[in-house]
Motif scaffolding. Sequence first.
Motif, PDB file in Angstrom:
ATOM      1  N   GLN A  34       0.842  -1.183   0.000  1.00  0.00           N
ATOM      2  CA  GLN A  34       0.000   0.000   0.000  1.00  0.00           C
ATOM      3  C   GLN A  34       0.884   1.243   0.000  1.00  0.00           C
ATOM      4  N   ARG A  39      -3.293   3.680  -1.452  1.00  0.00           N
ATOM      5  CA  ARG A  39      -3.622   2.904  -2.658  1.00  0.00           C
ATOM      6  C   ARG A  39      -2.913   1.556  -2.620  1.00  0.00           C
ATOM      7  N   TYR A  41      -1.325  -1.826  -4.296  1.00  0.00           N
ATOM      8  CA  TYR A  41      -0.635  -2.222  -5.520  1.00  0.00           C
ATOM      9  C   TYR A  41       0.082  -3.543  -5.278  1.00  0.00           C
TER      10      TYR A  41
END
Length: 87
Positions: A34, A39, A41
């Motif tokens: 994160q 976000r 990933y």
Amino acid sequence: MENPNQNQSSDKNRPAFEIRAGKVRASVWTKQKQTDDGRDYTEYSISIEKSYKKDGEWEKQKMTLFPDELPDMVLAIQKAFEFSRLQ
């Protein structure tokens, strides 16, 4: 028909992808991460493993690379191969 030298898996303890070529195996591992702003990933790493016999016992050598390091590795291996073949 599935290629017996390839393996794609979603199991957490197994690589996401694996392929063998002779005594060499390449495995792609994934890790969920994160960013600082929250976000999600996926981070990838690639393990290269070579098996060989030493004193009658199987041994392994292993190295791990990140995807952006693979082109340099491929180039170095290709140039070493060319040098050894042109001697």
